[in-house]
Design a protein around this motif. Sequence first.
Motif, PDB file in Angstrom:
ATOM      1  N   PRO B  96     -14.883   1.319  -3.799  1.00 57.79           N
ATOM      2  CA  PRO B  96     -14.879   0.017  -3.123  1.00 57.79           C
ATOM      3  C   PRO B  96     -15.614  -1.051  -3.913  1.00 57.79           C
ATOM      4  CG  PRO B  96     -16.010   1.666  -1.792  1.00 57.79           C
ATOM      5  CD  PRO B  96     -15.481   2.370  -2.960  1.00 57.79           C
ATOM      6  N   ALA B  99     -13.144  -2.233  -6.196  1.00 57.54           N
ATOM      7  CA  ALA B  99     -11.973  -2.801  -5.519  1.00 57.54           C
ATOM      8  C   ALA B  99     -12.233  -4.207  -4.994  1.00 57.54           C
ATOM      9  CB  ALA B  99     -11.535  -1.876  -4.388  1.00 57.54           C
TER      10      ALA B  99
ATOM     11  N   SER C  12      -4.018  -2.561  -5.275  1.00 61.09           N
ATOM     12  CA  SER C  12      -3.922  -1.104  -5.405  1.00 61.09           C
ATOM     13  C   SER C  12      -4.194  -0.669  -6.837  1.00 61.09           C
ATOM     14  CB  SER C  12      -2.562  -0.602  -4.924  1.00 61.09           C
ATOM     15  OG  SER C  12      -1.559  -1.397  -5.464  1.00 61.09           O
ATOM     16  N   VAL C  15      -7.852  -0.410  -7.013  1.00 60.68           N
ATOM     17  CA  VAL C  15      -8.343   0.795  -6.339  1.00 60.68           C
ATOM     18  C   VAL C  15      -8.097   2.022  -7.214  1.00 60.68           C
ATOM     19  CG1 VAL C  15      -8.013   2.295  -4.351  1.00 60.68           C
ATOM     20  CG2 VAL C  15      -8.071  -0.170  -4.046  1.00 60.68           C
TER      21      VAL C  15
END
Lengths: 148, 335, 121, 171, 367, 103
Positions: B96, B99, C12, C15
């Motif tokens: 995270p 991200a 994505s 991620v």
Amino acid sequence: MLGLAKGLGYTLRRLTEKKVTYRYPDVPVKMPDRFRGIQHFDPDKCIVCHQCERICPTQCINLTGKPHPDPTKKGKVIDTYDINFEICILCDLCTEVCPTEAIVMTNNFELAAYSRDELFKDREWLAANNTNVRSENSTNLLPGGKKS
Amino acid sequence: MAHWLSQPLSWTTAAVFLASAVAMLLVVLLFVTYAIYFERKVIGWIQLRRGPNRVGPYGLLQSVADVLKLLVKEDVIPDRADRTLFILAPVIAFVPAFAVLAVLPFTETLHFADLGVGLLYYVAVSGITTLGILLGGWASNNKYALLGGMRSVAQMISYEIPLVISVIGVVLLAGSLNLKEIVAAQSGGFWNWFFLKQILGFAVFVVAALAELNRTPFDLPEAESELVAGYHVEYSGFRFAFFMLAEYVYVFAMSALATVLFLGGWHPPIESLGFVPGLVWFALKFAFCVFFLFWLRATMPRVRVDQLMTFAWKVLLPLALLNLFLTALVKELVA
Amino acid sequence: MIEYINNYVLVSIFVLLGLLLPVAALTLGRFLRPHRPTPEKGKPYESGVEPTGSSWVRYNVRYYLFALLFVIFDVETVFLYPWAVAYNQLGLFALVEVLIFIALLLIGLVYAWKKKVLTWT
Amino acid sequence: MTAGISGEFVAFFLLSLITLGGAVFMLSFTRVVHMVVALAFSFLGLAGLYVMLEAEFVAFSQVLIYAGAVSILMLFGIMLTRHDVDEEEQDRRRRHRTFAFVAVLALFVALFKGIVALVPAGEGKLAEANTLEIGKALFTKYVIPFELVSVLLLVALVGAIVLARKEGHDA
Amino acid sequence: MAVRTEELLLNVGPQHPSTHGVFRLVVKLDGEIITDAQPVIGYLHRGTEKLAEDLTYTQIIPYTDRMDYLSAMTNNYVLCHAVETMMGIEVPERAEYLRVIVMELNRIASHLLWFGTYLLDLGAMSPFLYAMEEREKILDLFNELCGARITFNYMRVGGVKWDAPDGWIDKVRDFIPYMREQLDGYHKLVTGNEIFLRRLKGVGKYDAQTAIAYGLSGVNLRCTGVRRDVRKDEPYSIYDRFEFDVPVATEGDCYARYLLRMEEIRQSLRILEQAVAQFPKEGAVMAKVPRVIRPPAGETYVRIEAPRGELGCYIHSKGKDKPYRLKFRRPSFHNLQILPKLLIGENMANLVAILGGIDIVLGEVDC
Amino acid sequence: MTVTLASYLLVAAFLFCIGLYGALTKRNAVVVLLCIELMLNAVNLNLVAFSKYGPQPGIAGQVFSLFNITVAAAEAAVGVAILIALYRRRSTVNVDEMDTLKR
């Protein structure tokens, strides 16, 4: 809040001050003359009086004498002289009692070693450790306090 | 980036996206390396020391050396630990952290994903790190780690609430959750930046952000004088590195977020300074935020855990709500 | 719509990259780092003495109470975000609604405060 | 978007896999903490599905509340109670389990039939200004439920505090 | 059946960053509240007192250096003082001044180190390094005087080993205003800091009666309002010649102890200022003492004010060159006894604040 | 291969069934709570899916899923609280043993 701000101001001011750390391994640290580092031993001066051995609080000094090679002279001369730096506490008492200044302090202090055995220093090593020898030695102990 | 985002998805665009993400990853890793170096230098200077100066010129390679050391360090997993979670926890904490960077805009053109709910994305995704920390502390099967993990989680969740509520004031003023639009709403001189209009919200945000980052004076989770190292006591080698990395990536992200939300992003303080590229302005503000964190670390003692929690709920949360109410009211009256 | 998809493709990718880095680094590290476990290394750290008892004990309820407050207020913020975004088009009535909403939750906070949930000791 | 298997389908497949896999793992793990982690992954997968359904706001609310908050709440709940309970099965339980499995299977078959029979309906465009739309709907059409939510939260907060607190007094 | 939180048994130390050495504390925790605390000492025990029975008085002096290794000068002094008292030796003026100067310098160094490490315990890093810098200056002075920085072995029965080298007294004189300035800086950085205040105020509180009952001394006693300082109450050496105050607080909490220690630095500077001004130009630094020190048979107990409290030395002599029995009253050991009482019912986070506030030196506790 | 409403509904149905099965068979109360969360989530997925593909696509589905999330969160909070209270009294989290009302 004011206290926090004051503290921040203080640290910010010190940010630009001159740094005080020694650049130690690059620039050797200059120790004052009286500094108690590793002993230097001068076998020629030694009269084998065993005083240093006796005064040592940790019994790290071992010495043996032998009869004087010149049979015309009385007394003994030094045969072996070891200091075990594993237990030596550098208290300086040995140099204090030595009547002939055979054992004196030097300014050298780097004793780090990879093995404990290396910390066992014999007569030759101690005699070779003859740099930065301390100039003042134990004379101050005399009553009356004459400075050397 | 806006150009590529409006192209239909094809292998080319996907490759561009991937390349940009990799570039970002490298930038972040570089940032972390030198943020740690810079932190040590700044704290060293403040403490009248020189800071790292051995590895490379001026010690510039110190962090690199540290990373390499961690890489070749033995990886010890305690026998009684919960192996699966022990391995998983640093990953959960790190992913995270990286991200969230996807939504941060750096300039008008230099940005990645331009989500409509960017701010919510940041808040939501960053919350997952807490889970990683709790699991890491628990999986170690170590009392210090458990205490540290519990503490950090209690702290992070308590401060997350004031944090998310304090930024609602900004959302109110900008009328959007999109970070680009929030920055756009702050154009035209520093008096339009939200830290002035939202001075209360900004104060709450700064405190809560510090606590979220586990930085001094809120670095209790890893309070080395009490809990030795907190939740990552048992972690060594690269697993530890990822907790550390996550922490510093959050420093990056939070500083960037503060810049975007309150310090006007890439806008110059005065319109006439517009000839300087936006990225420079962004970098300046960002660097100030980062420096502020280090500066605090060199100055402050640590807050005590009970006072910390009480402070979040009894002071910060009411203040954040008050700020929210005042903002809405002023907006209503002015409009 | 294209932008929407692209945005999330990018997210994505971030991620996945975030996942890839630890996996790659740890796998790479496996070839570089030594692995010589000893029973002492496997023991948990406890200031240099044998740990007594497990650390997985039932824990103090205080932590749960903070988590509870957290969940409740987290849900609250979820409703506040759309309000803040739409506030321009909603006006005073929405402000009143939100005030009632916050007031009710503040009652909960005050209740927790009074019941000494917020104090640690 | 390329020919053959569409990207959309791949994404859907992966996310469903995460969601359902998390759920299945949740049931099969023996440690409760592992179950919660599996469930958190399931929640994240669901959030991904929401994103695919163009419900950004709901998706990240899901991440915020479920993956962030509820998981932590559950973990704390586990750490406060004894959590090393093995689910060892006795004969009585096995019968019960078989029965439950058959019943659930029947339900699934029924649902499956219903879903397959469903007439494909239109597709809405929602992606633009998702949050704004929700805000407008919430504060015009759904004011009463919205206010009820705050009552619900208040009641849950007070109730949970009443139930869980105690230790402070008699400890 | 009432089931609640299980108690967590936590070992704090011996290998822990904030136990100031090898000190172990077995803590029972309920959540973060300490329900029981059991100090375990002895990790640094070297049997100094027993060893001393086999050593001459001069040989014991280096051992005293290693008791409270943060203020070895006072330890040196208490032993010499005890022997001198027994033998009735008159110490030369100049030696007494040198002794007071080094003892007060050492008190400052000791308090500085306490200040630094205490703030480090509380999570602030910079004060530690600032304090270390000032302490470094004192240690350099010591280094110049006696050739060592920590374990001085400076005093002898009847005087001191070295006279001050040329210009040394001037350096001490220059140090005084410098230290005052730095002290103001510390107050700016730390004393007003709200976080710091909230961590210390009201923490680790006890009253005068408890303090006396536990045998506390030094700052730990004075913070409860008891004005007790051996330097004032039973002046030894030449302390009756100096004007200084004994700072006293009444709160009895960690903050009071902090303020007192900081104030003691100021008072020590005052003493130093006067001692430097009165320092005799000429004179011996060593009295006439017999070659072998043999105190007459009998017992004696002397006490002095060490940085950590009342440091006592008891000598039982049988007229030999070695003591029959030697006993030190080490203030840290006595001050430590109150720790479990202070910790029970406290928050885990207060543990380090309380432990640090007592200011123990493990070399002295275990001896 | 396109993703239709039915695909989402199938996933949701499957999720719901897993949750239901777990809730019926598991004895650990925490796990039962988790299963209930799962079922609520399945419902949520349906709501969101219908909001896009339903007969009347619109924001209502999403709004309701928000309400649903709220209810689920409140349920989790109170559920764990009940669990803690029960645990404190009975020292177990086994639902089979929580049968005081049956006696």
